[in-house]
Design a protein around this motif. Structure first.
Motif, PDB file in Angstrom:
ATOM      1  N   GLY A 160     -44.478   2.308 -49.416  1.00  0.00           N
ATOM      2  CA  GLY A 160     -44.003   3.592 -49.932  1.00  0.00           C
ATOM      3  C   GLY A 160     -43.670   3.537 -51.405  1.00  0.00           C
ATOM      4  N   GLY A 161     -42.992   2.472 -51.829  1.00  0.00           N
ATOM      5  CA  GLY A 161     -42.659   2.310 -53.242  1.00  0.00           C
ATOM      6  C   GLY A 161     -43.891   2.146 -54.104  1.00  0.00           C
ATOM      7  N   MET A 162     -44.875   1.374 -53.622  1.00  0.00           N
ATOM      8  CA  MET A 162     -46.119   1.194 -54.370  1.00  0.00           C
ATOM      9  C   MET A 162     -46.876   2.515 -54.488  1.00  0.00           C
ATOM     10  SD  MET A 162     -47.460  -2.463 -52.879  1.00  0.00           S
ATOM     11  CE  MET A 162     -48.796  -2.654 -54.065  1.00  0.00           C
ATOM     12  N   ASN A 222     -58.971 -11.090 -45.828  1.00  0.00           N
ATOM     13  CA  ASN A 222     -58.165 -11.099 -47.042  1.00  0.00           C
ATOM     14  C   ASN A 222     -58.992 -11.530 -48.253  1.00  0.00           C
ATOM     15  OD1 ASN A 222     -56.205 -12.383 -49.090  1.00  0.00           O
ATOM     16  ND2 ASN A 222     -54.804 -11.343 -47.698  1.00  0.00           N
ATOM     17  N   TRP A 223     -59.722 -12.612 -48.097  1.00  0.00           N
ATOM     18  CA  TRP A 223     -60.536 -13.124 -49.204  1.00  0.00           C
ATOM     19  C   TRP A 223     -61.702 -12.189 -49.526  1.00  0.00           C
ATOM     20  CZ3 TRP A 223     -59.980 -17.049 -52.624  1.00  0.00           C
ATOM     21  CH2 TRP A 223     -58.949 -17.956 -52.386  1.00  0.00           C
ATOM     22  N   LEU A 224     -62.283 -11.584 -48.490  1.00  0.00           N
ATOM     23  CA  LEU A 224     -63.381 -10.651 -48.723  1.00  0.00           C
ATOM     24  C   LEU A 224     -62.888  -9.443 -49.516  1.00  0.00           C
ATOM     25  CD1 LEU A 224     -66.327  -9.869 -48.222  1.00  0.00           C
ATOM     26  CD2 LEU A 224     -65.600  -8.823 -46.056  1.00  0.00           C
ATOM     27  N   ALA A 225     -61.721  -8.916 -49.144  1.00  0.00           N
ATOM     28  CA  ALA A 225     -61.140  -7.792 -49.876  1.00  0.00           C
ATOM     29  C   ALA A 225     -60.783  -8.195 -51.302  1.00  0.00           C
ATOM     30  CB  ALA A 225     -59.903  -7.270 -49.141  1.00  0.00           C
ATOM     31  N   ASN A 226     -60.270  -9.407 -51.473  1.00  0.00           N
ATOM     32  CA  ASN A 226     -59.966  -9.952 -52.794  1.00  0.00           C
ATOM     33  C   ASN A 226     -61.229  -9.965 -53.664  1.00  0.00           C
ATOM     34  OD1 ASN A 226     -59.338 -11.610 -55.009  1.00  0.00           O
ATOM     35  ND2 ASN A 226     -57.980 -12.903 -53.816  1.00  0.00           N
ATOM     36  N   PHE A 227     -62.316 -10.446 -53.071  1.00  0.00           N
ATOM     37  CA  PHE A 227     -63.599 -10.533 -53.776  1.00  0.00           C
ATOM     38  C   PHE A 227     -64.101  -9.135 -54.170  1.00  0.00           C
ATOM     39  CE2 PHE A 227     -68.308 -10.486 -53.379  1.00  0.00           C
ATOM     40  CZ  PHE A 227     -68.613 -11.326 -54.434  1.00  0.00           C
ATOM     41  N   VAL A 228     -63.999  -8.183 -53.246  1.00  0.00           N
ATOM     42  CA  VAL A 228     -64.479  -6.823 -53.498  1.00  0.00           C
ATOM     43  C   VAL A 228     -63.688  -6.163 -54.622  1.00  0.00           C
ATOM     44  CG1 VAL A 228     -64.651  -4.497 -52.519  1.00  0.00           C
ATOM     45  CG2 VAL A 228     -65.423  -6.471 -51.197  1.00  0.00           C
ATOM     46  N   VAL A 229     -62.357  -6.317 -54.601  1.00  0.00           N
ATOM     47  CA  VAL A 229     -61.527  -5.712 -55.649  1.00  0.00           C
ATOM     48  C   VAL A 229     -61.868  -6.302 -57.016  1.00  0.00           C
ATOM     49  CG1 VAL A 229     -59.167  -5.482 -56.531  1.00  0.00           C
ATOM     50  CG2 VAL A 229     -59.625  -5.099 -54.120  1.00  0.00           C
ATOM     51  N   GLY A 230     -61.991  -7.645 -57.077  1.00  0.00           N
ATOM     52  CA  GLY A 230     -62.335  -8.292 -58.350  1.00  0.00           C
ATOM     53  C   GLY A 230     -63.685  -7.846 -58.875  1.00  0.00           C
ATOM     54  N   ILE A 270     -55.683  -7.426 -39.243  1.00  0.00           N
ATOM     55  CA  ILE A 270     -56.695  -7.139 -40.258  1.00  0.00           C
ATOM     56  C   ILE A 270     -56.209  -6.049 -41.221  1.00  0.00           C
ATOM     57  CG2 ILE A 270     -58.975  -6.096 -40.597  1.00  0.00           C
ATOM     58  CD1 ILE A 270     -59.880  -7.591 -38.069  1.00  0.00           C
ATOM     59  N   ILE A 271     -55.646  -4.971 -40.683  1.00  0.00           N
ATOM     60  CA  ILE A 271     -55.165  -3.882 -41.542  1.00  0.00           C
ATOM     61  C   ILE A 271     -54.023  -4.364 -42.437  1.00  0.00           C
ATOM     62  CG2 ILE A 271     -54.113  -1.583 -41.579  1.00  0.00           C
ATOM     63  CD1 ILE A 271     -57.022  -1.572 -40.734  1.00  0.00           C
ATOM     64  N   MET A 272     -53.173  -5.247 -41.900  1.00  0.00           N
ATOM     65  CA  MET A 272     -52.080  -5.787 -42.717  1.00  0.00           C
ATOM     66  C   MET A 272     -52.635  -6.587 -43.893  1.00  0.00           C
ATOM     67  SD  MET A 272     -49.149  -4.789 -41.481  1.00  0.00           S
ATOM     68  CE  MET A 272     -47.814  -5.929 -41.801  1.00  0.00           C
ATOM     69  N   GLN A 273     -53.687  -7.358 -43.666  1.00  0.00           N
ATOM     70  CA  GLN A 273     -54.311  -8.104 -44.759  1.00  0.00           C
ATOM     71  C   GLN A 273     -54.946  -7.160 -45.771  1.00  0.00           C
ATOM     72  OE1 GLN A 273     -54.051 -11.373 -45.149  1.00  0.00           O
ATOM     73  NE2 GLN A 273     -53.071 -11.771 -43.178  1.00  0.00           N
ATOM     74  N   LEU A 274     -55.581  -6.114 -45.287  1.00  0.00           N
ATOM     75  CA  LEU A 274     -56.186  -5.133 -46.194  1.00  0.00           C
ATOM     76  C   LEU A 274     -55.118  -4.399 -46.994  1.00  0.00           C
ATOM     77  CD1 LEU A 274     -58.994  -3.592 -43.939  1.00  0.00           C
ATOM     78  CD2 LEU A 274     -59.276  -5.213 -45.820  1.00  0.00           C
ATOM     79  N   SER A 275     -53.956  -4.150 -46.365  1.00  0.00           N
ATOM     80  CA  SER A 275     -52.884  -3.453 -47.082  1.00  0.00           C
ATOM     81  C   SER A 275     -52.355  -4.288 -48.239  1.00  0.00           C
ATOM     82  CB  SER A 275     -51.739  -3.117 -46.122  1.00  0.00           C
ATOM     83  OG  SER A 275     -50.985  -4.261 -45.766  1.00  0.00           O
ATOM     84  N   GLN A 276     -52.534  -5.596 -48.150  1.00  0.00           N
ATOM     85  CA  GLN A 276     -52.133  -6.457 -49.263  1.00  0.00           C
ATOM     86  C   GLN A 276     -53.168  -6.423 -50.385  1.00  0.00           C
ATOM     87  OE1 GLN A 276     -52.591 -10.945 -49.357  1.00  0.00           O
ATOM     88  NE2 GLN A 276     -50.377 -10.845 -49.039  1.00  0.00           N
ATOM     89  N   GLN A 277     -54.425  -6.617 -50.045  1.00  0.00           N
ATOM     90  CA  GLN A 277     -55.456  -6.763 -51.076  1.00  0.00           C
ATOM     91  C   GLN A 277     -55.950  -5.427 -51.634  1.00  0.00           C
ATOM     92  OE1 GLN A 277     -56.428  -9.492 -52.537  1.00  0.00           O
ATOM     93  NE2 GLN A 277     -55.098 -10.775 -51.279  1.00  0.00           N
ATOM     94  N   LEU A 278     -55.990  -4.376 -50.795  1.00  0.00           N
ATOM     95  CA  LEU A 278     -56.491  -3.081 -51.260  1.00  0.00           C
ATOM     96  C   LEU A 278     -55.365  -2.169 -51.738  1.00  0.00           C
ATOM     97  CD1 LEU A 278     -59.275  -2.289 -48.629  1.00  0.00           C
ATOM     98  CD2 LEU A 278     -59.440  -3.562 -50.774  1.00  0.00           C
ATOM     99  N   SER A 279     -54.186  -2.738 -51.928  1.00  0.00           N
ATOM    100  CA  SER A 279     -53.069  -1.959 -52.479  1.00  0.00           C
ATOM    101  C   SER A 279     -53.207  -1.783 -53.982  1.00  0.00           C
ATOM    102  CB  SER A 279     -51.746  -2.675 -52.183  1.00  0.00           C
ATOM    103  OG  SER A 279     -51.703  -3.928 -52.848  1.00  0.00           O
ATOM    104  N   GLY A 280     -54.105  -2.552 -54.599  1.00  0.00           N
ATOM    105  CA  GLY A 280     -54.294  -2.482 -56.045  1.00  0.00           C
ATOM    106  C   GLY A 280     -53.553  -3.569 -56.802  1.00  0.00           C
ATOM    107  N   ILE A 281     -52.856  -4.440 -56.088  1.00  0.00           N
ATOM    108  CA  ILE A 281     -52.046  -5.451 -56.776  1.00  0.00           C
ATOM    109  C   ILE A 281     -52.917  -6.440 -57.537  1.00  0.00           C
ATOM    110  CG2 ILE A 281     -51.940  -7.092 -54.847  1.00  0.00           C
ATOM    111  CD1 ILE A 281     -49.066  -6.132 -57.274  1.00  0.00           C
ATOM    112  N   ASN A 282     -54.101  -6.766 -56.999  1.00  0.00           N
ATOM    113  CA  ASN A 282     -54.972  -7.697 -57.721  1.00  0.00           C
ATOM    114  C   ASN A 282     -55.487  -7.089 -59.009  1.00  0.00           C
ATOM    115  OD1 ASN A 282     -54.744  -9.943 -56.161  1.00  0.00           O
ATOM    116  ND2 ASN A 282     -56.532  -9.515 -54.889  1.00  0.00           N
ATOM    117  N   ALA A 283     -55.640  -5.769 -59.014  1.00  0.00           N
ATOM    118  CA  ALA A 283     -56.022  -5.094 -60.262  1.00  0.00           C
ATOM    119  C   ALA A 283     -54.937  -5.304 -61.315  1.00  0.00           C
ATOM    120  CB  ALA A 283     -56.228  -3.608 -60.009  1.00  0.00           C
ATOM    121  N   VAL A 284     -53.673  -5.296 -60.892  1.00  0.00           N
ATOM    122  CA  VAL A 284     -52.561  -5.545 -61.807  1.00  0.00           C
ATOM    123  C   VAL A 284     -52.570  -7.008 -62.255  1.00  0.00           C
ATOM    124  CG1 VAL A 284     -50.045  -5.627 -62.021  1.00  0.00           C
ATOM    125  CG2 VAL A 284     -51.142  -3.689 -60.895  1.00  0.00           C
ATOM    126  N   PHE A 285     -52.773  -7.943 -61.313  1.00  0.00           N
ATOM    127  CA  PHE A 285     -52.783  -9.365 -61.659  1.00  0.00           C
ATOM    128  C   PHE A 285     -53.917  -9.702 -62.628  1.00  0.00           C
ATOM    129  CE2 PHE A 285     -50.636 -10.593 -57.416  1.00  0.00           C
ATOM    130  CZ  PHE A 285     -49.395 -10.373 -57.980  1.00  0.00           C
TER     131      PHE A 285
END
Length: 539
Positions: A347-349, A416-424, A279-294
C-alpha cells in the motif's frame, strides 16, 4: 550466557552463529546484483579496448551495448538455473551441504571476473558473471530454506527477515565500494568484482561449525539421533521434545509427499493454491518496481533535476535507508504478522509510486519538486523494506511441509529471477517509451498484488509448518482467503453440523492430519465414527 539472556526468545549463540554463516549467501546475492552498475562506463571502455586490439577495428556503439547487455543479464540467467536446481541440491546434499558446495562456484566466478582484465578476456568476465549468478540463484533457494527450518516458531519471521538484511547490506557495500575514489576506477574494478570470493571463503570457514537442518535430518534422512544432537546445539538445551514432536507430526502428515518433484508439485491440486500464493508473492517483490529504483535510481534523480554527483550520493542514501528499515522490520515480523506487513508495504509503495510519477511530470514547474522526488523514492524504499523485501522469501518456505518445500522453493526462486531479468531488460525501454509515466505500470501491478494478498494470503505468524499446510487441506471447513484464522473458533457451514476445532495438543487424533481430513482417511466405519464423536458432530 547467551542462552540464558535470550531463553524466552529462543535465540541462542549457536543459532545466531548459524544464521550469520548462512546469510553470507544472501549477502553474495545483494552484492553481485548491485556491483556491476557503478563501473559501467569503465567496463564498456574495457570491452572497446579489447575488441579494437583483437580485430584492429573500432567497435560500434550498438555492438558494445549488446556485449554489455549480455554481461549484465547473464547474471540473471545463471540465477534462474541455480534457483531451479535448488530443490534437487537441497534434497541430495542437504541445506548446509548444498550451501558449502555452492561456494565453489562463488570462488570460481569471482576469480574469473577478477582476472579478466589481466587476461584481457571479455569471455572470462561474462562466464564469471554467469557462474556467480548460478551461485546467487542457488543461495536464494537454500538460505531461506535453511533459516526457516532451524528457527523456533516464535521468532521464525524475524529471523527470516535477516535474509533481506543481508541482501540490502550487500547492495549498499557494492554502491559504496563502486564510487570513484574507492574501487570504481580503471585499476580498481577487477578487485571490486573479485570481492565476491571473500564471503564464499568466510562461509566455508564458518558453516562447517553449524549443524545441518534438524528437520531435514529427521524427516528426509530419518536420522533422529543426529537431528536431536543438532537441535540441542541450536536450542542450547536438552529440552527439545516439543520441536521433535512437531517435526514428527509434520512427517506423519506429509509421508505421501516425500521427494516430490516440481512437475508433481504443479500437478498436485491440493498444493496449487499455496504454490500460486508463493509465485505471486515473488512477483510482488520483483514487479513492484524496486529493481528499477536499484538499477536506475541515479538516472531517476538526474531526470528529476539533481546533479549527477548528488544523485550518486542520493543512491547510496537509498541503500542506507533499505538497511535501516530492514533492521526495523525484524521485530515487527513476529508481532504484526507477515500478511499485515506485506499489505502495509504494498500500500505504501502504491502511494509513493504515484508521487514519483507526479514529481517527474512537474519537475520543470517548481524547484521544490526535486526534493519531492527524493522523498518519494526514499518512502518507496521504506515500505518495500517493511514488507515485499523480505516476506516473499520467508512465506514461500512456510507455506509448504517438508516434502514439497524444496520443489516449491525452486519454482518460486525461478519466478523471482525470471521477473528480475525481465525488469532489467524491459525498464530502459519503458523509460524511453513512457518517459515521465514510467512508474504507472508498477502502480497498477502494486494495486493487483495488494488485492491478491488481502483476499488469498493467510497469516502464518506463530503457526507450525503443519498448521500452515493444514489451512489448505480443509476447504470443507473454511476457505484460506487471507483472513486471520483463529484456531480456537467454531465454524458453521450453511447446512450441516457444527464442529468445534480443538487445539493440536488436546487432539487425540493428531496423527490423522489434525482431524479434519476425514474424507482423505480411507479407514473403516469404526474409525470414521470415532472421528465424528471426537469432533462432537451430531448426525
Amino acid at each position: 550466557m547467551c542462552y540464558k539472556s535470550y531463553e524466552t526468545e529462543g535465540l541462542t549463540c549457536m543459532l545466531v552463529f548459524a544464521i550469520i554463516a548462512a546469510v553470507l549467501g544472501m549477502f553474495q546475492f545483494g552484492y553481485n546484483t548491485g556491483v556491476i552498475n557503478a563501473p559501467q562506463i569503465i567496463l564498456q571502455e574495457f570491452i572497446s579496448d579489447i575488441y579494437e586490439k583483437r580485430t584492429g577495428n573500432v567497435i560500434t556503439d550498438g555492438f558494445n551495448e549488446l556485449i554489455w547487455s549480455i554481461t549484465v543479464s547473464i547474471f540473471a540467467i545463471g540465477g534462474m538455473v541455480g534457483g531451479i536446481s535448488g530443490g534437487a541440491i537441497a534434497n541430495r546434499f542437504g541445506r548446509k551441504g548444498g550451501l558449502l558446495l555452492n561456494n565453489i562456484f562463488a570462488i570460481l566466478g569471482g576469480a574469473l571476473m577478477g582476472l579478466s582484465k589481466v587476461s584481457r578476456s571479455i569471455e572470462m568476465l561474462i562466464i564469471g558473471r554467469l557462474i556467480i549468478g548460478f551461485n546467487c540463484g542457488l543461495n536464494t533457494a537454500l538460505v531461506p530454506m535453511y533459516l526457516s527450518e532451524i528457527s523456533p516458531v516464535s521468532i521464525r519471521g524475524g529471523l527470516g527477515t535477516v535474509n533481506q538484511l543481508a541482501v540490502t547490506v550487500g547492495l549498499l557495500l557494492s554502491q559504496v565500494f563502486g564510487i570513484n575514489f574507492l574501487l570504481g576506477t580503471a585499476q580498481g574494478w577487477p578487485y571490486l568484482l573479485a570481492i565476491a570470493i571473500i564471503p564464499a571463503v568466510l562461509q566455508l570457514c564458518l558453516l562447517p561449525l553449524c549443524p545441518e537442518s534438524p528437520r531435514f535430518l529427521l524427516i528426509s534422512k530419518q536420522q533422529e539421533f543426529h537431528a536431536r544432537e543438532g537441535l540441542k546445539r541450536l536450542r542450547n538445551s536438552s529440552n527439545i521434545e516439543k520441536d521433535i514432536e512437531e517435526m514428527k507430526a509434520e512427517e506423519r502428515a506429509s509421508q505421501h509427499e516425500v521427494k516430490i518433484t516440481m512437475m508433481e508439485l504443479i500437478k498436485n491440486k491440493r498444493l496449487q493454491l499455496p504454490l500460486i500464493i508463493g509465485i505471486i508473492m515473488q512477483l510482488s517483490q520483483q514487479l513492484s518496481g524496486i529493481n528499477a529504483v536499484f538499477y536506475y535510481s541515479t538516472g531517476l534523480f538526474v531526470a528529476a533535476g539533481l546533479s549527477e554527483e548528488t544523485s550518486k550520493y542520493a543512491t547510496i542514501g537509498v541503500g542506507c535507508v533499505m538497511v535501516i528499515m530492514t533492521l526495523v522490520s525484524i521485530p515487527l515480523m513476529d508481532r504484526a504478522g507477515r500478511r499485515t506487513l506485506h499489505l502495509y508495504g504494498l500500500g505504501g509503495m502504491f502511494i509513493f509510486s504515484i508521487f514519483i510519477t507526479i514529481s517527474l511530470l512537474v519537475k520543470f514547474m517548481y524547484s521544490w519538486v526535486t526534493y519531492l522526488s527524493v522523498v518519494s523514492t526514499l518512502g518507496y524504499v521504506v515500505f518495500f523494506a517493511i514488507g515485499p523485501g523480505s516476506i516473499p522469501w520467508m512465506i514461500t518456505a512456510e507455506l509448504f511441509s517438508q516434502g514439497p518445500r524444496p520443489a516449491a522453493m525452486s519454482i518460486a526462486v525461478l519466478v523471482n529471477w525470471l521477473a528480475n531479468f525481465v525488469v532489467g531488460l524491459v525498464f530502459p525501454h519503458m523509460q524511453k517509451g513512457l518517459s515521465d509515466y514510467t512508474f504507472l505500470p508498477f502502480t497498477a501491478l502494486l494495486a493487483i498484488f495488494w488485492t491478491f494478498t488481502y483476499k488469498k494470503v493467510p497469516e502464518t505468524r506463530n503457526k507450525t509448518f503443519e498448521e500452515i499446510s493444514a489451512l489448505f487441506r480443509r476447504d470443507e471447513v473454511l476457505n484460506a482467503n487471507g483472513m486471520n484464522i483463529d484456531t480456537t473458533s467454531r465454524y458453521r457451514s450453511t447446512e450441516g453440523p457444527v464442529a468445534e476445532e480443538k487445539s493440536v495438543e488436546s487432539c487425540q487424533l493428531h496423527d490423522f492430519h489434525h482431524c479434519w481430513e476425514m474424507d482423505e482417511l480411507q479407514h473403516t466405519e469404526k474409525t470414521r465414527e470415532q472421528i465424528l464423536n471426537h469432533l462432537g458432530v451430531q448426525a
